[in-house]
Structures are given as structure tokens and as C-alpha cells.
Scaffold this motif. Structure first.
Motif, PDB file in Angstrom:
ATOM      1  N   LEU A  62      46.554  29.096  39.536  1.00  0.00           N
ATOM      2  CA  LEU A  62      45.828  28.269  38.340  1.00  0.00           C
ATOM      3  C   LEU A  62      45.277  29.311  37.465  1.00  0.00           C
ATOM      4  O   LEU A  62      45.128  29.281  36.232  1.00  0.00           O
ATOM      5  N   PHE A  63      44.738  30.512  37.798  1.00  0.00           N
ATOM      6  CA  PHE A  63      43.964  31.362  36.879  1.00  0.00           C
ATOM      7  C   PHE A  63      44.975  32.383  36.168  1.00  0.00           C
ATOM      8  O   PHE A  63      44.517  32.624  35.018  1.00  0.00           O
ATOM      9  N   LEU A  64      46.111  32.568  36.547  1.00  0.00           N
ATOM     10  CA  LEU A  64      47.291  33.543  35.935  1.00  0.00           C
ATOM     11  C   LEU A  64      47.479  32.947  34.562  1.00  0.00           C
ATOM     12  O   LEU A  64      47.732  31.939  34.468  1.00  0.00           O
ATOM     13  N   ILE A 105      36.043  36.283  46.027  1.00  0.00           N
ATOM     14  CA  ILE A 105      37.516  36.188  45.928  1.00  0.00           C
ATOM     15  C   ILE A 105      37.452  34.262  45.519  1.00  0.00           C
ATOM     16  O   ILE A 105      37.180  33.568  46.229  1.00  0.00           O
ATOM     17  N   ASP A 106      38.023  34.296  44.107  1.00  0.00           N
ATOM     18  CA  ASP A 106      38.106  33.001  43.788  1.00  0.00           C
ATOM     19  C   ASP A 106      39.493  32.615  43.828  1.00  0.00           C
ATOM     20  O   ASP A 106      40.394  33.159  42.982  1.00  0.00           O
ATOM     21  N   ILE A 107      40.148  31.431  44.331  1.00  0.00           N
ATOM     22  CA  ILE A 107      41.494  31.062  44.544  1.00  0.00           C
ATOM     23  C   ILE A 107      41.561  29.610  43.983  1.00  0.00           C
ATOM     24  O   ILE A 107      40.953  28.725  44.565  1.00  0.00           O
ATOM     25  N   GLY A 116      43.433  22.818  43.728  1.00  0.00           N
ATOM     26  CA  GLY A 116      42.399  22.904  44.661  1.00  0.00           C
ATOM     27  C   GLY A 116      41.802  24.232  44.208  1.00  0.00           C
ATOM     28  O   GLY A 116      42.409  25.118  43.520  1.00  0.00           O
ATOM     29  N   ASP A 117      40.440  24.380  44.441  1.00  0.00           N
ATOM     30  CA  ASP A 117      39.757  25.509  43.776  1.00  0.00           C
ATOM     31  C   ASP A 117      38.799  25.927  44.857  1.00  0.00           C
ATOM     32  O   ASP A 117      37.815  25.071  45.264  1.00  0.00           O
ATOM     33  N   ALA A 118      38.499  27.103  45.348  1.00  0.00           N
ATOM     34  CA  ALA A 118      37.642  27.795  46.535  1.00  0.00           C
ATOM     35  C   ALA A 118      37.189  28.929  46.266  1.00  0.00           C
ATOM     36  O   ALA A 118      38.284  29.609  46.097  1.00  0.00           O
ATOM     37  N   ALA A 119      36.119  29.562  46.657  1.00  0.00           N
ATOM     38  CA  ALA A 119      35.725  30.835  46.519  1.00  0.00           C
ATOM     39  C   ALA A 119      34.775  31.206  47.808  1.00  0.00           C
ATOM     40  O   ALA A 119      34.047  30.238  48.142  1.00  0.00           O
ATOM     41  N   VAL A 215      32.185  22.493  43.736  1.00  0.00           N
ATOM     42  CA  VAL A 215      30.732  22.913  43.649  1.00  0.00           C
ATOM     43  C   VAL A 215      30.701  24.409  44.212  1.00  0.00           C
ATOM     44  O   VAL A 215      31.329  24.843  44.936  1.00  0.00           O
ATOM     45  N   GLU A 216      30.226  25.136  43.401  1.00  0.00           N
ATOM     46  CA  GLU A 216      29.947  26.566  43.336  1.00  0.00           C
ATOM     47  C   GLU A 216      28.794  27.499  43.124  1.00  0.00           C
ATOM     48  O   GLU A 216      28.687  27.999  41.895  1.00  0.00           O
ATOM     49  N   PRO A 217      27.978  27.508  43.856  1.00  0.00           N
ATOM     50  CA  PRO A 217      26.647  28.392  43.861  1.00  0.00           C
ATOM     51  C   PRO A 217      27.190  29.652  43.644  1.00  0.00           C
ATOM     52  O   PRO A 217      27.754  30.231  44.271  1.00  0.00           O
ATOM     53  N   PHE A 247      30.089  31.073  46.714  1.00  0.00           N
ATOM     54  CA  PHE A 247      30.781  30.457  47.503  1.00  0.00           C
ATOM     55  C   PHE A 247      31.208  29.003  46.765  1.00  0.00           C
ATOM     56  O   PHE A 247      30.551  28.549  46.244  1.00  0.00           O
ATOM     57  N   GLU A 248      32.532  28.404  46.990  1.00  0.00           N
ATOM     58  CA  GLU A 248      32.914  27.339  46.387  1.00  0.00           C
ATOM     59  C   GLU A 248      33.666  26.349  47.141  1.00  0.00           C
ATOM     60  O   GLU A 248      34.614  27.044  47.831  1.00  0.00           O
ATOM     61  N   HIS A 249      33.625  25.230  47.269  1.00  0.00           N
ATOM     62  CA  HIS A 249      34.565  24.339  47.829  1.00  0.00           C
ATOM     63  C   HIS A 249      34.724  23.282  46.755  1.00  0.00           C
ATOM     64  O   HIS A 249      34.154  22.883  45.964  1.00  0.00           O
TER      65      HIS A 249
HETATM   66 MG    MG Z   1      37.117  28.456  41.515  1.00  0.00          MG
END
Ligand code: MG
Length: 264
Positions: A62-64, A105-107, A116-119, A215-217, A247-249
Motif C-alpha cells: 500500500l505504501f509504495l 516497521i509499518d506494513i 490490512g495495515d499493522a505496525a 488503531v496505532e499509538p 504499534f498498530e493493528h
Molecule cells: Mg500502518
């Protein structure tokens, strides 16, 4: 109903199924990248591995190529890799990671049309006890959200508990970057801050089943103020250069709580 709430897209069970698949891929890429969290590895290697795994699964990073009107060029990598005092949106590079560093690391991926997005912040070897507390409290702030989110609860109540969890231990909550709705698009309504103050009252919203939120504090050892690291206007660092964690879920609100879409 607030203006913000009216723009939030609730997902059907079928859509949440697709988001679970995208989230599962994000989780598996995180697991693989965690194996590279050791002295001498580079964030460029982590990015290369992530890109390969994402494409092998038939998904899109997603980020590219993301465009940010403030930045000099589109984001050039598949993952964001933010080291030490870098908070978010770090660009992977060839600097070897050293014992005691941390790397966030955020993916993000899109698979079959859903995101989907998590860090997570990885420790490189053994880190100082203060830095370990930073990682623990950031993860705990996300856990507070996961425990406290349920239908009919207002986001401000959850955000206040997350903020309290962090600040009572003397750490800072970043204000300038917040979580977000997620679905067909990486960034959907609403904005999901990790703190609450009066200025946010108008954009507060009620949690409802079918809402899908990232959610990503983002937490700092020192003051929470951030700035761009350099002229490319991507990498965000703390102004006081204290270290940060993230951290993100991606989460789906269910009938009685939340499901972690990017969980292990
Ligand atoms: Mg993210």
C-alpha cells in the motif's frame, strides 16, 4: 450523529472476511521481518523481503508510490522503517542496525480489493530498560484499545484510557499522526486519535459493529512533538530526538468487542 460518523463505511461480514485475509498476510510478513531484527541487518533488506512476500501472495504494497503533497517524491518503499528517534514514515536504507536500536516497521497491503495495515517496533538485540519500557507501554496502549472497544462506546472514552496508560508512566503520545478507518482504501473515515481533548469533541464517534479501524499509538520517551527529519519531508522524528515506538493493528468492531484482523 456527528458529521464524521455519517461518513464511516460499515463493512459486511463478507467484506470483513476479505479484510481478515489481507490482515493475515500483513501479520505473516511481520513475522518474517521480525527474523531480521538483529545487529547488522538493514531496513532495506527488510523492505525487500516484505515486497517479495506481498507480491508472492498476489497482493499490492500500500505504501509504495503514495503521494504526500508536502513530500518531494512519492514514498519509495513497500514498508515504512523508522529507527530510534524516527516516529513514522521512515524510508528503508542500507544503514546496518546496531545492538540496542529499535525499528518501527509499518506494513500495509491490498489483497482482493481490501486493505490490512499493522505496525510494530522491533528491538535489535538487547535494548536499555528505558527503551524496553517504551516498547511495552506502546504495546500496552494498543492492548487497552483492544480491551475497551465495543459497540456504543465513544472513541473518546477509549482514546482517553490509551492516553492515560502512556502518560501516567511519563511517556508522550504523538498528536500529529493518528489512526484511521480502513477498508477498500488504506485511509477511510474516521480519524482515530490516541488522545482526547476538547478540540476533538466534534469529530468524536460511536463504535458500531462492522466498523474497521487501524488503531496505532505512537509513543515517545520525551516530549511528543514531532517534525520532519529532512528536506524530503517523509521521515517524521521527535523534535527532542528522544526515541519513539509505534504499534498498530487493523481491528473490526464486533457485536461485543473487537476482532484483530492483523493478529498472529
Ligand atoms: Mg500502518
Amino acid at each position: 450523529m456527528s458529521v464524521a460518523t455519517s461518513k464511516i463505511v460499515l463493512k459486511s461480514p463478507r467484506e470483513i472476511e476479505l479484510m481478515r485475509a489481507a490482515g493475515g498476510l500483513v501479520a505473516s510478513v511481520h513475522r518474517e521481518i521480525a527474523q531480521l531484527a538483529k545487529p547488522g541487518s538493514t531496513t532495506a533488506e527488510m523492505n525487500e523481503l516484505a515486497g517479495q512476500l506481498i507480491r508472492d501472495a498476489g497482493a499490492t504494497p500500500l505504501f509504495l508510490g503514495v503521494r504526500n503533497p508536502q513530500a518531494r517524491f512519492p514514498f519509495p518503499a513497500c514498508v515504512c522503517a523508522s529507527v530510534n528517534d524516527e516516529v513514522v514514515h521512515g524510508i528503508p536504507d542500507d544503514r546496518p542496525l546496531r545492538e540496542g536500536d529499535v525499528v518501527s516497521i509499518d506494513i500495509g497491503v491490498r489483497l482482493n480489493g481490501y486493505c490490512g495495515d499493522a505496525a510494530r517496533t522491533l528491538a535489535i538485540g538487547s535494548v536499555s530498560s528505558r527503551v524496553q519500557r517504551l516498547l511495552d507501554v506502546t504495546r500496552e496502549a494498543l492492548d487497552v484499545a483492544i480491551e475497551e472497544m465495543r459497540p456504543q462506546r465513544r472513541w473518546s472514552e477509549v482514546a482517553t484510557l490509551m492516553q492515560r496508560c502512556v502518560e501516567r508512566r511519563g511517556f508522550g503520545v504523538v498528536r500529529e499522526f493518528v489512526g484511521h478507518g480502513i477498508g477498500v482504501e488504506m485511509h477511510e473515515e474516521p480519524k482515530v486519535p490516541n488522545y482526547f481533548d476538547r478540540a476533538l469533541r466534534k469529530s468524536d464517534f460511536e463504535l458500531l459493529p462492522g466498523m474497521t479501524l487501524a488503531v496505532e499509538p505512537m509513543v515517545t520517551v520525551g516530549r511528543p512533538d514531532v517534525e520532519f527529519k529532512n528536506a524530503d519531508r517523509w521521515t517524521v522524528v521527535t523534535k527532542d530526538r528522544s526515541w519513539a515506538a509505534h504499534f498498530e493493528h487493523s481491528l473490526a468492531v464486533t457485536e461485543n468487542g473487537v476482532e484483530i484482523l492483523t493478529g498472529d
